[in-house]
Design an enzyme around this catalytic site. Structure first.
Site, PDB file in Angstrom:
ATOM      1  N   THR A  59       0.844  -1.188   0.000  1.00 43.00           N
ATOM      2  CA  THR A  59       0.000   0.000   0.000  1.00 43.00           C
ATOM      3  C   THR A  59       0.883   1.243   0.000  1.00 43.00           C
ATOM      4  OG1 THR A  59      -1.929   1.012   1.039  1.00 43.00           O
ATOM      5  CG2 THR A  59      -0.382  -0.037   2.535  1.00 43.00           C
ATOM      6  N   LYS A  63       3.673   1.346  -4.068  1.00 39.47           N
ATOM      7  CA  LYS A  63       3.174   0.537  -5.186  1.00 39.47           C
ATOM      8  C   LYS A  63       4.085   0.632  -6.419  1.00 39.47           C
ATOM      9  CE  LYS A  63      -1.539   0.690  -3.518  1.00 39.47           C
ATOM     10  NZ  LYS A  63      -2.946   0.962  -3.749  1.00 39.47           N
ATOM     11  N   ASP A 100      -6.211  -3.558  -7.363  1.00 41.18           N
ATOM     12  CA  ASP A 100      -7.045  -2.373  -7.074  1.00 41.18           C
ATOM     13  C   ASP A 100      -8.046  -2.134  -8.201  1.00 41.18           C
ATOM     14  OD1 ASP A 100      -5.871  -1.641  -4.642  1.00 41.18           O
ATOM     15  OD2 ASP A 100      -4.315  -0.448  -5.614  1.00 41.18           O
ATOM     16  N   GLY A 152      -8.502  13.605  -9.087  1.00 41.62           N
ATOM     17  CA  GLY A 152      -7.248  13.084  -8.537  1.00 41.62           C
ATOM     18  C   GLY A 152      -6.504  12.322  -9.609  1.00 41.62           C
ATOM     19  N   GLY A 154      -3.374  10.418  -8.633  1.00 40.81           N
ATOM     20  CA  GLY A 154      -2.339   9.611  -7.996  1.00 40.81           C
ATOM     21  C   GLY A 154      -2.467   8.138  -8.349  1.00 40.81           C
ATOM     22  N   GLY A 155      -1.915   7.287  -7.482  1.00 43.74           N
ATOM     23  CA  GLY A 155      -1.852   5.849  -7.775  1.00 43.74           C
ATOM     24  C   GLY A 155      -3.209   5.228  -8.037  1.00 43.74           C
ATOM     25  N   LEU A 238     -13.348   6.996  -2.777  1.00 45.48           N
ATOM     26  CA  LEU A 238     -12.510   5.826  -2.451  1.00 45.48           C
ATOM     27  C   LEU A 238     -12.303   5.681  -0.946  1.00 45.48           C
ATOM     28  CD1 LEU A 238      -9.763   5.596  -5.204  1.00 45.48           C
ATOM     29  CD2 LEU A 238     -12.141   4.901  -5.235  1.00 45.48           C
ATOM     30  N   TYR A 240     -13.348   5.207   2.913  1.00 42.64           N
ATOM     31  CA  TYR A 240     -14.445   4.441   3.497  1.00 42.64           C
ATOM     32  C   TYR A 240     -14.483   4.673   5.011  1.00 42.64           C
ATOM     33  CZ  TYR A 240     -10.364   1.484   4.118  1.00 42.64           C
ATOM     34  OH  TYR A 240      -9.108   1.041   4.424  1.00 42.64           O
ATOM     35  N   GLY A 260     -15.553   3.480  -0.449  1.00 42.81           N
ATOM     36  CA  GLY A 260     -14.517   2.576  -0.944  1.00 42.81           C
ATOM     37  C   GLY A 260     -14.446   1.212  -0.256  1.00 42.81           C
TER      38      GLY A 260
HETATM   39  P1  NDP Z   1      -1.963   9.437  -4.005  1.00 46.79           P
HETATM   40  O1  NDP Z   1      -1.181  10.096  -2.917  1.00 46.79           O
HETATM   41  O2  NDP Z   1      -1.252   8.603  -4.989  1.00 46.79           O
HETATM   42  O3  NDP Z   1      -2.769  10.573  -4.823  1.00 46.79           O
HETATM   43  C1  NDP Z   1      -3.474  11.571  -4.145  1.00 46.79           C
HETATM   44  C2  NDP Z   1      -4.194  12.491  -5.145  1.00 46.79           C
HETATM   45  O4  NDP Z   1      -4.991  13.396  -4.386  1.00 46.79           O
HETATM   46  C3  NDP Z   1      -3.256  13.336  -6.003  1.00 46.79           C
HETATM   47  O5  NDP Z   1      -3.854  13.531  -7.252  1.00 46.79           O
HETATM   48  C4  NDP Z   1      -3.213  14.676  -5.232  1.00 46.79           C
HETATM   49  O6  NDP Z   1      -2.952  15.776  -6.055  1.00 46.79           O
HETATM   50  C5  NDP Z   1      -4.649  14.742  -4.741  1.00 46.79           C
HETATM   51  N1  NDP Z   1      -4.845  15.517  -3.517  1.00 46.79           N
HETATM   52  C6  NDP Z   1      -4.240  15.358  -2.309  1.00 46.79           C
HETATM   53  N2  NDP Z   1      -4.772  16.191  -1.389  1.00 46.79           N
HETATM   54  C7  NDP Z   1      -5.724  16.919  -2.047  1.00 46.79           C
HETATM   55  C8  NDP Z   1      -6.627  17.960  -1.638  1.00 46.79           C
HETATM   56  N3  NDP Z   1      -6.653  18.397  -0.375  1.00 46.79           N
HETATM   57  N4  NDP Z   1      -7.468  18.464  -2.556  1.00 46.79           N
HETATM   58  C9  NDP Z   1      -7.465  18.008  -3.826  1.00 46.79           C
HETATM   59  N5  NDP Z   1      -6.624  17.035  -4.281  1.00 46.79           N
HETATM   60  C10 NDP Z   1      -5.775  16.501  -3.393  1.00 46.79           C
HETATM   61  O7  NDP Z   1      -3.108   8.608  -3.241  1.00 46.79           O
HETATM   62  P2  NDP Z   1      -3.930   7.335  -3.748  1.00 46.79           P
HETATM   63  O8  NDP Z   1      -4.336   7.552  -5.154  1.00 46.79           O
HETATM   64  O9  NDP Z   1      -3.249   6.074  -3.427  1.00 46.79           O
HETATM   65  O10 NDP Z   1      -5.207   7.397  -2.748  1.00 46.79           O
HETATM   66  C11 NDP Z   1      -6.198   8.396  -2.887  1.00 46.79           C
HETATM   67  C12 NDP Z   1      -7.358   8.116  -1.921  1.00 46.79           C
HETATM   68  O11 NDP Z   1      -7.940   6.864  -2.214  1.00 46.79           O
HETATM   69  C13 NDP Z   1      -6.939   8.042  -0.452  1.00 46.79           C
HETATM   70  O12 NDP Z   1      -7.970   8.658   0.302  1.00 46.79           O
HETATM   71  C14 NDP Z   1      -6.891   6.561  -0.154  1.00 46.79           C
HETATM   72  O13 NDP Z   1      -7.165   6.291   1.213  1.00 46.79           O
HETATM   73  C15 NDP Z   1      -8.003   6.041  -1.049  1.00 46.79           C
HETATM   74  N6  NDP Z   1      -7.803   4.641  -1.479  1.00 46.79           N
HETATM   75  C16 NDP Z   1      -8.813   3.726  -1.228  1.00 46.79           C
HETATM   76  C17 NDP Z   1      -8.674   2.419  -1.661  1.00 46.79           C
HETATM   77  C18 NDP Z   1      -9.770   1.437  -1.391  1.00 46.79           C
HETATM   78  O14 NDP Z   1      -9.558   0.232  -1.552  1.00 46.79           O
HETATM   79  N7  NDP Z   1     -10.955   1.883  -1.025  1.00 46.79           N
HETATM   80  C19 NDP Z   1      -7.476   1.948  -2.376  1.00 46.79           C
HETATM   81  C20 NDP Z   1      -6.491   2.995  -2.618  1.00 46.79           C
HETATM   82  C21 NDP Z   1      -6.660   4.289  -2.167  1.00 46.79           C
HETATM   83  P3  NDP Z   1      -1.428  16.072  -6.599  1.00 46.79           P
HETATM   84  O15 NDP Z   1      -1.198  15.068  -7.679  1.00 46.79           O
HETATM   85  O16 NDP Z   1      -1.518  17.451  -7.106  1.00 46.79           O
HETATM   86  O17 NDP Z   1      -0.539  15.915  -5.410  1.00 46.79           O
END
Ligand code: NDP
Length: 299
Positions: A59, A63, A100, A152, A154-155, A238, A240, A260
């Site tokens: 996690t 990743k 995922d 968003g 990210g990953g 995502l 939960y 999520g």
């Molecule tokens: P990452 O850190 O890889 O990506 C985070 C993203 O959120 C980036 O695009 C970042 O922007 C953006 N971001 C961060 N803070 C803010 C904010 N305050 N306002 C707007 N945009 C913001 O995280 P993940 O993709 O791994 O995870 C994202 C969410 O998904 C988390 O809440 C995680 O807990 C949840 N999740 C749930 C899963 C499930 O099984 N239910 C599995 C994986 C994740 P920037 O690129 O500009 O930094």
């Protein structure tokens, strides 16, 4: 005894040991699943070896390190560029998967939504990760998702965008910064900044894949988000286990909402079936994991 674990940093909050051990104990399988806080992704490969693991989940924030540790990759993990499941094969090599993306797609189908073109979905159901969930999934006759907006980049946004694209559902990604733009552009997935979003556009599915909910904040201003949500069929966060501002505003807009939890459970289920091919009763495993998850959240 054989050993499995989840790597992350932080890791204390992870529900993975609870979900996996419930099944391993229920089927009396000789496996134990733990959690490991890793200081640096550089140490992932050698820690995996040192702990003599037969498999692991990965996690945040490792990743992409797991992607590099794997000797071979499933086609889906390769396409997404991130690995959340490592499995040691009988030859001692480590194979990387991404569960995922299938977990997310399965959660939509399980909630009664239809996705993309039948052909696209059929093909994506054939990935090794997704096929582990197939016994749970039937094409429902529910509402069809014709378009999706992911907030968003990210990953998890990367995994979800690739998964939706594979299923034949047109998807747009919007983010607060342009730092991940190249990934999406390379895969021909439209990308824009939040400021550039047209609030009069229509998306059937709007996913909050930002980390904004952790800070109990909305990912983008309500004036842009609310009109988009009002026209959508499903708002999906995502996160939960808590009522997030995104959930709150979705409800105010009268839009169906999903958190999520199912994605978490279904990615775990797919991973566990990769670790333990002897496990076959997917519907029963889902029921047990669901119940353990609910008890774990309320404990
Ligand atoms: P990452 O850190 O890889 O990506 C985070 C993203 O959120 C980036 O695009 C970042 O922007 C953006 N971001 C961060 N803070 C803010 C904010 N305050 N306002 C707007 N945009 C913001 O995280 P993940 O993709 O791994 O995870 C994202 C969410 O998904 C988390 O809440 C995680 O807990 C949840 N999740 C749930 C899963 C499930 O099984 N239910 C599995 C994986 C994740 P920037 O690129 O500009 O930094």
């Amino acid at each position: 005894m054989r050993y499995l674990c989840v790597f992350g940093n932080p890791i204390a909050h992870s529900l993975s040991p609870l979900l996996h051990n419930a099944i391993l104990q229920s089927y009396k399988l000789p496996y134990l699943y733990g959690r490991f806080m890793l200081d640096s992704g550089e140490n992932l490969g050698k820690t995996f070896d040192k702990l003599d693991l037969c498999g692991a989940n990965i996690t945040l924030p490792f990743k992409e390190h797991a992607y590099l540790v794997a000797h071979s990759l499933s086609p889906l993990a390769k396409h997404i560029g991130a690995v959340n499941t490592l499995v040691r094969t009988s030859s001692g090599k480590i194979c990387g998967y991404n569960t995922d993306a299938p977990g997310f797609i399965a959660s939509l189908l399980l909630s009664g939504f239809r996705l993309g073109s039948a052909k696209g979905l059929e093909e994506s159901l054939q990935s090794e990760e997704m096929s582990k969930l197939a016994p749970l999934l039937e094409q429902s006759s529910g509402e069809r998702i014709e378009s999706a907006l992911i907030l968003g980049a990210g990953g998890s946004a990367k995994a979800l965008a690739c998964a939706l694209q594979e299923c034949g559902t047109p998807v747009v990604v919007a983010n607060r910064s342009s730092k991940h733009e190249a990934f999406f552009t390379q895969r021909q997935i439209p990308y824009c900044l939040f400021d550039e979003l047209d609030s009069s556009a229509r998306f059937d599915l709007i996913i909050n894949a930002t980390s904004s909910s952790i800070a109990q904040a909305l990912p983008l201003p309500e004036s842009t988000l609310a009109p988009l949500l009002t026209r959508s069929k499903l708002a999906y966060d995502l996160m939960y286990g808590r009522l997030t501002p995104f959930a709150h505003i979705s409800k105010e807009c009268g839009t169906a909402y999903k958190d999520g939890a199912d994605m978490l459970i279904l990615q775990a289920l797919s991973a566990l079936r990769l670790f333990c091919p002897e496990l076959a009763d997917t519907p029963r495993i889902y029921t047990i994991m669901r119940s353990v998850f609910t008890q774990g959240r309320s404990a």
